[in-house]
Design a protein around this motif. Sequence first.
Motif, PDB file in Angstrom:
ATOM      1  N   LEU A 137       0.833  -1.199   0.000  1.00  0.00           N
ATOM      2  CA  LEU A 137       0.000   0.000   0.000  1.00  0.00           C
ATOM      3  C   LEU A 137       0.872   1.256   0.000  1.00  0.00           C
ATOM      4  O   LEU A 137       0.644   2.192  -0.781  1.00  0.00           O
ATOM      5  CB  LEU A 137      -0.937  -0.027   1.215  1.00  0.00           C
ATOM      6  CG  LEU A 137      -1.907   1.130   1.403  1.00  0.00           C
ATOM      7  CD1 LEU A 137      -2.829   1.271   0.205  1.00  0.00           C
ATOM      8  CD2 LEU A 137      -2.721   0.913   2.669  1.00  0.00           C
ATOM      9  N   LEU A 138       1.884   1.275   0.857  1.00  0.00           N
ATOM     10  CA  LEU A 138       2.805   2.415   0.905  1.00  0.00           C
ATOM     11  C   LEU A 138       3.511   2.618  -0.435  1.00  0.00           C
ATOM     12  O   LEU A 138       3.662   3.748  -0.908  1.00  0.00           O
ATOM     13  CB  LEU A 138       3.845   2.228   2.006  1.00  0.00           C
ATOM     14  CG  LEU A 138       3.359   2.369   3.439  1.00  0.00           C
ATOM     15  CD1 LEU A 138       4.475   2.023   4.406  1.00  0.00           C
ATOM     16  CD2 LEU A 138       2.830   3.768   3.696  1.00  0.00           C
ATOM     17  N   LYS A 139       3.941   1.533  -1.042  1.00  0.00           N
ATOM     18  CA  LYS A 139       4.640   1.621  -2.335  1.00  0.00           C
ATOM     19  C   LYS A 139       3.722   2.217  -3.394  1.00  0.00           C
ATOM     20  O   LYS A 139       4.103   3.145  -4.120  1.00  0.00           O
ATOM     21  CB  LYS A 139       5.137   0.251  -2.760  1.00  0.00           C
ATOM     22  CG  LYS A 139       5.951   0.270  -4.047  1.00  0.00           C
ATOM     23  CD  LYS A 139       6.486  -1.115  -4.370  1.00  0.00           C
ATOM     24  CE  LYS A 139       7.398  -1.113  -5.564  1.00  0.00           C
ATOM     25  NZ  LYS A 139       6.830  -0.614  -6.794  1.00  0.00           N
ATOM     26  N   LEU A 140       2.502   1.706  -3.489  1.00  0.00           N
ATOM     27  CA  LEU A 140       1.555   2.205  -4.485  1.00  0.00           C
ATOM     28  C   LEU A 140       1.248   3.684  -4.277  1.00  0.00           C
ATOM     29  O   LEU A 140       1.207   4.460  -5.238  1.00  0.00           O
ATOM     30  CB  LEU A 140       0.261   1.386  -4.445  1.00  0.00           C
ATOM     31  CG  LEU A 140       0.354  -0.036  -4.987  1.00  0.00           C
ATOM     32  CD1 LEU A 140      -0.918  -0.814  -4.668  1.00  0.00           C
ATOM     33  CD2 LEU A 140       0.633  -0.028  -6.485  1.00  0.00           C
ATOM     34  N   ASP A 199       1.926   6.871  -6.793  1.00  0.00           N
ATOM     35  CA  ASP A 199       0.828   7.730  -7.247  1.00  0.00           C
ATOM     36  C   ASP A 199      -0.072   8.053  -6.068  1.00  0.00           C
ATOM     37  O   ASP A 199      -0.966   7.271  -5.719  1.00  0.00           O
ATOM     38  CB  ASP A 199       0.028   7.028  -8.352  1.00  0.00           C
ATOM     39  CG  ASP A 199      -1.127   7.868  -8.873  1.00  0.00           C
ATOM     40  OD1 ASP A 199      -1.290   9.031  -8.428  1.00  0.00           O
ATOM     41  OD2 ASP A 199      -1.880   7.363  -9.715  1.00  0.00           O
ATOM     42  N   GLY A 200       0.154   9.187  -5.449  1.00  0.00           N
ATOM     43  CA  GLY A 200      -0.607   9.605  -4.270  1.00  0.00           C
ATOM     44  C   GLY A 200      -2.069   9.898  -4.556  1.00  0.00           C
ATOM     45  O   GLY A 200      -2.862  10.049  -3.636  1.00  0.00           O
ATOM     46  N   ILE A 223       2.998   7.035  10.039  1.00  0.00           N
ATOM     47  CA  ILE A 223       3.774   6.482   8.924  1.00  0.00           C
ATOM     48  C   ILE A 223       3.459   7.263   7.653  1.00  0.00           C
ATOM     49  O   ILE A 223       4.363   7.674   6.930  1.00  0.00           O
ATOM     50  CB  ILE A 223       3.495   4.977   8.762  1.00  0.00           C
ATOM     51  CG1 ILE A 223       4.001   4.227  10.004  1.00  0.00           C
ATOM     52  CG2 ILE A 223       4.131   4.434   7.489  1.00  0.00           C
ATOM     53  CD1 ILE A 223       3.546   2.787  10.106  1.00  0.00           C
ATOM     54  N   ILE A 224       2.186   7.484   7.395  1.00  0.00           N
ATOM     55  CA  ILE A 224       1.778   8.373   6.301  1.00  0.00           C
ATOM     56  C   ILE A 224       1.583   9.750   6.914  1.00  0.00           C
ATOM     57  O   ILE A 224       0.723   9.942   7.774  1.00  0.00           O
ATOM     58  CB  ILE A 224       0.484   7.887   5.624  1.00  0.00           C
ATOM     59  CG1 ILE A 224       0.719   6.565   4.903  1.00  0.00           C
ATOM     60  CG2 ILE A 224      -0.014   8.944   4.626  1.00  0.00           C
ATOM     61  CD1 ILE A 224      -0.522   5.974   4.260  1.00  0.00           C
ATOM     62  N   LEU A 225       2.397  10.698   6.472  1.00  0.00           N
ATOM     63  CA  LEU A 225       2.358  12.043   7.040  1.00  0.00           C
ATOM     64  C   LEU A 225       1.321  12.939   6.389  1.00  0.00           C
ATOM     65  O   LEU A 225       0.906  13.923   6.972  1.00  0.00           O
ATOM     66  CB  LEU A 225       3.744  12.694   6.932  1.00  0.00           C
ATOM     67  CG  LEU A 225       4.870  11.967   7.660  1.00  0.00           C
ATOM     68  CD1 LEU A 225       6.203  12.638   7.381  1.00  0.00           C
ATOM     69  CD2 LEU A 225       4.588  11.903   9.153  1.00  0.00           C
ATOM     70  N   GLY A 226       0.941  12.616   5.178  1.00  0.00           N
ATOM     71  CA  GLY A 226      -0.032  13.443   4.479  1.00  0.00           C
ATOM     72  C   GLY A 226       0.018  13.160   2.986  1.00  0.00           C
ATOM     73  O   GLY A 226       0.795  12.323   2.521  1.00  0.00           O
ATOM     74  N   PHE A 227      -0.791  13.872   2.238  1.00  0.00           N
ATOM     75  CA  PHE A 227      -0.855  13.741   0.798  1.00  0.00           C
ATOM     76  C   PHE A 227      -0.738  15.139   0.218  1.00  0.00           C
ATOM     77  O   PHE A 227      -1.414  16.057   0.650  1.00  0.00           O
ATOM     78  CB  PHE A 227      -2.191  13.111   0.376  1.00  0.00           C
ATOM     79  CG  PHE A 227      -2.388  11.731   0.934  1.00  0.00           C
ATOM     80  CD1 PHE A 227      -1.933  10.621   0.241  1.00  0.00           C
ATOM     81  CD2 PHE A 227      -3.012  11.540   2.161  1.00  0.00           C
ATOM     82  CE1 PHE A 227      -2.102   9.348   0.761  1.00  0.00           C
ATOM     83  CE2 PHE A 227      -3.184  10.279   2.687  1.00  0.00           C
ATOM     84  CZ  PHE A 227      -2.724   9.174   1.988  1.00  0.00           C
ATOM     85  N   ASN A 228       0.151  15.297  -0.781  1.00  0.00           N
ATOM     86  CA  ASN A 228       0.298  16.611  -1.385  1.00  0.00           C
ATOM     87  C   ASN A 228       0.773  16.488  -2.820  1.00  0.00           C
ATOM     88  O   ASN A 228       1.179  15.423  -3.266  1.00  0.00           O
ATOM     89  CB  ASN A 228       1.253  17.486  -0.565  1.00  0.00           C
ATOM     90  CG  ASN A 228       2.599  16.837  -0.334  1.00  0.00           C
ATOM     91  OD1 ASN A 228       3.049  16.031  -1.124  1.00  0.00           O
ATOM     92  ND2 ASN A 228       3.248  17.184   0.751  1.00  0.00           N
ATOM     93  N   ALA A 229       0.729  17.589  -3.532  1.00  0.00           N
ATOM     94  CA  ALA A 229       1.193  17.636  -4.914  1.00  0.00           C
ATOM     95  C   ALA A 229       2.662  18.034  -4.934  1.00  0.00           C
ATOM     96  O   ALA A 229       3.082  18.907  -4.175  1.00  0.00           O
ATOM     97  CB  ALA A 229       0.371  18.653  -5.700  1.00  0.00           C
ATOM     98  N   ILE A 255      11.056   6.241  -3.342  1.00  0.00           N
ATOM     99  CA  ILE A 255      10.111   5.463  -2.539  1.00  0.00           C
ATOM    100  C   ILE A 255      10.868   4.890  -1.339  1.00  0.00           C
ATOM    101  O   ILE A 255      11.956   4.355  -1.490  1.00  0.00           O
ATOM    102  CB  ILE A 255       9.488   4.335  -3.387  1.00  0.00           C
ATOM    103  CG1 ILE A 255       8.573   4.968  -4.450  1.00  0.00           C
ATOM    104  CG2 ILE A 255       8.723   3.348  -2.518  1.00  0.00           C
ATOM    105  CD1 ILE A 255       8.023   3.965  -5.443  1.00  0.00           C
ATOM    106  N   ILE A 256      10.291   5.052  -0.160  1.00  0.00           N
ATOM    107  CA  ILE A 256      10.913   4.562   1.063  1.00  0.00           C
ATOM    108  C   ILE A 256       9.979   3.547   1.709  1.00  0.00           C
ATOM    109  O   ILE A 256       8.791   3.808   1.908  1.00  0.00           O
ATOM    110  CB  ILE A 256      11.274   5.714   2.023  1.00  0.00           C
ATOM    111  CG1 ILE A 256      11.983   5.177   3.243  1.00  0.00           C
ATOM    112  CG2 ILE A 256      10.067   6.543   2.380  1.00  0.00           C
ATOM    113  CD1 ILE A 256      12.614   6.252   4.112  1.00  0.00           C
TER     114      ILE A 256
END
Length: 145
Positions: free
Chosen positions: A8-11, A15-16, A46-52, A140-141
């Motif tokens: 899931l993290l990789k995907l 592409d966020g 782990i997921i800090l947020g979503f941005n462009a 990708i981390i």
Amino acid sequence: MDKLDVSLLKLLQEDGRMTVSELSKRLSLSRPSISERLLRLQEKGIILGFNARVSPAAIGRNVQLIIQISELKVSPQDFEQRLTQDEDILECHRVTGIVSHVLKAAVTGMDDLSKLVERLMPYGNVNTSVILSSPIINRIILPKE
């Protein structure tokens, strides 16, 4: 985290904007299960947020640079607070060693670069390096196995 979380993290890093439905199809999980995993990964930090991601050059900031600050003349907190007000600074990292801070900045040209250096000089010694290219960005981390 299990293998599905890692996938899931990789995907999402690829592409966020991938929808929950698309993630569901790709991972063969229900949409509620994907939503639950996303929420859990966010709650754990782990997921800090979503941005462009925006191209600095495409919006007229053609000169990107790395700036090293050493021999700081004010407290690190005062310096960092000052930097939050400067829109040319994209990143600030407090580091170990002789250099106290490493900054990433983007400016429109050499005149703005000169002005930025002048703004930073009262706070310490300033060493700038213009970025010629960035062969690795936003890698990708994932957790190590």
